[in-house]
Design a protein around this motif. Sequence first.
Motif, PDB file in Angstrom:
ATOM      1  N   UNK A  58      -9.374  -4.977  -1.200  1.00  0.00           N
ATOM      2  CA  UNK A  58      -7.978  -4.606  -1.441  1.00  0.00           C
ATOM      3  C   UNK A  58      -7.877  -3.328  -2.286  1.00  0.00           C
ATOM      4  N   UNK A  59      -8.726  -3.188  -3.290  1.00  0.00           N
ATOM      5  CA  UNK A  59      -8.725  -1.970  -4.098  1.00  0.00           C
ATOM      6  C   UNK A  59      -9.074  -0.749  -3.250  1.00  0.00           C
ATOM      7  N   UNK A  60     -10.075  -0.897  -2.377  1.00  0.00           N
ATOM      8  CA  UNK A  60     -10.451   0.187  -1.491  1.00  0.00           C
ATOM      9  C   UNK A  60      -9.301   0.514  -0.529  1.00  0.00           C
ATOM     10  N   UNK A  61      -8.677  -0.503   0.036  1.00  0.00           N
ATOM     11  CA  UNK A  61      -7.591  -0.280   0.985  1.00  0.00           C
ATOM     12  C   UNK A  61      -6.406   0.418   0.323  1.00  0.00           C
ATOM     13  N   UNK A  62      -6.114   0.060  -0.916  1.00  0.00           N
ATOM     14  CA  UNK A  62      -5.006   0.685  -1.638  1.00  0.00           C
ATOM     15  C   UNK A  62      -5.280   2.148  -1.944  1.00  0.00           C
ATOM     16  N   UNK A  63      -6.543   2.511  -2.044  1.00  0.00           N
ATOM     17  CA  UNK A  63      -6.890   3.883  -2.411  1.00  0.00           C
ATOM     18  C   UNK A  63      -6.913   4.839  -1.222  1.00  0.00           C
ATOM     19  N   UNK A  64      -6.888   4.302  -0.015  1.00  0.00           N
ATOM     20  CA  UNK A  64      -6.928   5.127   1.203  1.00  0.00           C
ATOM     21  C   UNK A  64      -5.554   5.713   1.463  1.00  0.00           C
ATOM     22  N   UNK A  65      -5.507   7.012   1.648  1.00  0.00           N
ATOM     23  CA  UNK A  65      -4.241   7.683   1.942  1.00  0.00           C
ATOM     24  C   UNK A  65      -4.019   7.696   3.444  1.00  0.00           C
ATOM     25  N   UNK A  66      -2.798   7.333   3.902  1.00  0.00           N
ATOM     26  CA  UNK A  66      -2.526   7.336   5.353  1.00  0.00           C
ATOM     27  C   UNK A  66      -2.539   8.729   5.940  1.00  0.00           C
TER      28      UNK A  66
END
Length: 66
Positions: A58-66
């Motif tokens: 979840x931390x990794x997913x939150x850090x990814x910019x669309x």
Amino acid sequence: MTTEHPQWFTSSYSSNGGQCVKVATNLAASHGLVPVGDTKYDDGPILNVSAGAWAAFMEMAKSVQP
């Protein structure tokens, strides 16, 4: 309060098109796992991910910019 049964939810970002992942985070504290499944197959296989691995994902997913 947690229960012994997964309380499934899908992302509010899914457009309900049937291609969703369901997650039950209510078991993380009591059992140390997060069940993950495919919404197309209610009785299909469930992947039990450790709570730590889910948190890291979840931390990794939150850090990814669309």
